[in-house]
Design a protein around this motif. Sequence first.
Motif, short mmCIF file in Angstrom:
data_model
loop_
_atom_site.label_atom_id
_atom_site.label_comp_id
_atom_site.label_asym_id
_atom_site.label_seq_id
_atom_site.Cartn_x
_atom_site.Cartn_y
_atom_site.Cartn_z
N HIS A 18 6.37 -1.42 9.67
CA HIS A 18 4.97 -0.64 9.36
C HIS A 18 5.44 -0.12 7.98
CE1 HIS A 18 0.90 -0.37 8.56
NE2 HIS A 18 0.86 0.63 8.73
N CYS A 19 4.88 0.13 6.09
CA CYS A 19 5.71 1.26 5.85
C CYS A 19 3.93 2.04 5.34
CB CYS A 19 5.51 0.46 4.73
SG CYS A 19 7.08 -0.40 4.55
N PHE A 65 0.86 -0.76 -0.14
CA PHE A 65 -0.12 0.32 -0.25
C PHE A 65 0.72 1.04 -0.56
CE2 PHE A 65 -3.10 -2.70 0.90
CZ PHE A 65 -4.56 -2.04 0.94
N SER A 66 2.00 1.81 1.24
CA SER A 66 2.87 2.33 0.84
C SER A 66 3.53 2.97 -0.10
CB SER A 66 3.70 1.92 1.38
OG SER A 66 4.82 3.01 2.01
N ALA A 67 4.00 1.62 -1.11
CA ALA A 67 4.79 1.76 -2.82
C ALA A 67 3.90 2.29 -3.50
CB ALA A 67 5.16 0.58 -2.92
N ALA A 120 12.81 5.90 3.29
CA ALA A 120 12.38 6.71 2.82
C ALA A 120 12.26 6.75 1.77
CB ALA A 120 12.36 8.63 3.90
N THR A 121 11.82 6.89 0.69
CA THR A 121 11.37 6.63 -0.26
C THR A 121 10.83 6.65 -1.09
OG1 THR A 121 10.18 4.23 -0.58
CG2 THR A 121 12.26 4.07 -0.66
N SER A 154 6.87 7.59 0.66
CA SER A 154 7.48 6.74 1.23
C SER A 154 8.36 5.82 2.29
CB SER A 154 6.93 5.79 -0.33
OG SER A 154 7.42 3.82 0.94
N VAL A 155 7.41 6.33 3.90
CA VAL A 155 7.97 6.03 5.04
C VAL A 155 7.69 4.52 5.80
CG1 VAL A 155 8.92 8.23 4.83
CG2 VAL A 155 6.49 7.45 6.30
#
Length: 731
Positions: free
Chosen positions: A318-319, A151-153, A365-366, A287-288
């Motif tokens: 968790h992301c 989900f984060s990605a 963090a991406t 994203s973190v």
Amino acid sequence: MFLEGFGSKHKHQGLQGFRQFLTMLSWAWILLPVVAAISDPDWEAFKHKYQKSYSSKGEETARYQLFKATKQRVEHLNKLNGEPAFGITWMADRYEEEKYKRGHRKPKGFVPVAPVRNSTGARTATAVDWRLTEAVTPIKNQGQCGSCWAFSATEAIESQLILASGGRYDIALSPQQIASCAPSTGTYGCQGCNGGFTEGAYEYLKTVPGLANSFYIPYQQSLTESTETVACPTAKVEAMDGPMMQLSGGYAAVTGYSYAVKPCTEGSCEHQDLKGLAAALEESPISVCVNAGVWNDYTGGVLSAAACGPMGADYQDHCVMAVGFNATAAKPYWIVRNSWASTWGMQGYIYLEMAKNTCGLADDATIPQVKVDLSEEEAQEAAARRMAMRRAEHSVPPRQRDSRACHSAADGRVRIEVLRCYDVFIEAQYVNVVVDMFNGGDLVDGLNTHRRAFGRVPNAQLARLAKQMMSAVAHVHGLSIIHRDVKGENFLADRPDIGDPDVKVALSDFGTAMRIEKGEMVSGRVGTPAFWAPEIYVGTYDFAVDVWAVGVTTFILLTGALPYEGEDAICARPGPKGTNDLTMPFYCSQLGADFLRQTMKKDVSDRPLAKEAVRHRWLTTQQNDAALVDECPPEEEVQAKSRVSQYRNCIFSALGGLTMYCCSALGYCMDSMCDQNEVEAAAARWSSKSKASTGGSILGVTDKDILEKQTTDLTKQISINLMEHQVSMKQ
């Protein structure tokens, strides 16, 4: 002893039976607390609020022990936090494996090789909030699957796609594709619902045409129970960019990723580049991955580093996605988006203390890289729209002053809720007034922005706004000034998001204001009719009209609609003295409903003064878990067995006894389900109300078409209310 008269065999049997009796008695004492009824008002309120039921007394006792442990944990966490941020949620009676899932897992020995992005410059903004732009898509729900990393990605890719295309490609993408298809072998190491990491998601997406839209590959994991990861729809992924692409919908082509700041892979990670993270956030959401061990109990406010716990890489579980920050708040914070549905936290978001690497926010963090094919003209348009979005997300509150207050335009006294006037000068045919700058626009703008992004304004936040509005009115009344045009458009906000707990609003536009003495009555219909109190239509009025207008403004912020439509409704007699005909939605808190009814008393002698209204309990007590209105119609004296039966009563009341045995628009026969006395009592009450408001009973209407239209309209409204109630029950 009485056993001496028996033989040895009987004596042995007697002793054995006595021991069995003692054993049973001891077990009874042990089990007594288990089967005994639980007497705890907090527990009963919790069960009622979240509609909890249990299969047995034993299960309820076990769940009650979890509830008590949660209360103790919440109290401890709030002490660590220094201010309230945790509370009792629907998960307070759940085991750990039943709570919201976390699933960040990196393969052992993973070495980050992606480059670190060099942000265009040092941080210049004091506040950034990407929620106020189209670059942040609606809150998602990962359900009972540890797919947070997917989900984060996905959310980060959605934001980059929107920014890269200037909003041309605003597509909801598929976290299911990542969760199901990212390999578990090699450098990927992703395990679907059992965990994964964002870098692995990006690496996978580089090997396929792209990330599909959520209609083409929808999310199929259960929202209510843990299940196996759904198999990868390989054929769909391979056909994504084939001849049927136009029918299957758009997708995002991911070419790589970079780190916002240098990642931390070991140690305590206490010295991450927070300035660099803020600078990167000025350019886009990020994203973190974090340590979210205490997040299940979070209910709102700023979560401190002390309460969140360790920030090292080993604790990341968790992301999520960082979408902004506010360095101007009393306690500066990062704004973070979660994937646990909008019913969690602050409508799906959490604030983390900005002074530190709270929860390890800056460890991993991406920023994904998305390829977009645009023509030269489209690229220029996208660049212009991208710049507009970046200007919009720079939500900078007005400059801070030592006094943190504004002067009233009418007087030199200092007041935070009233706009301060600095200068007045004439230029050509214009009179120019120099006042405080409020970047957020007025409350109407703020309400529209908030409803689009988050839905209804929360009860606690509505109370904060109402307190500021009423305080402003009380202040000007203390200066013997009546405003006469109090409304949402004349309250200015210092930031676009009126849902921010730190938002400040100030009363402006004194064009219709005038000074009057205590007891003096004035006349003249000025201002905005929708906000006029009944006495304005009568002819003379005083300060109380401003109190009424604050009530109307608060009602609009609550519901998005006016409490009364037109002069007839505003001036209609409410019934016996002390009653009120104002209909409250079920999602309004009981204290909030009382505030609205008090401020909009149609009899001006019953309406409180502004200085009294500002001390109302709704404005002076914490409102996080306030009880809700649960009545239909308002001030109903008969307690209905359920909301469904209440809506049945409303239908019968509208029919006014026209028929007691009929099948309604709800699709089932009503006469077999209603209590006859309850129906007749409700019909009598509504019949009397209709006489007061229309001059006659509904049954007295001779025009059949009018009667049918009234009944149809009411049935439609009841259907809408039922659907809203069903949605609220599911949440």
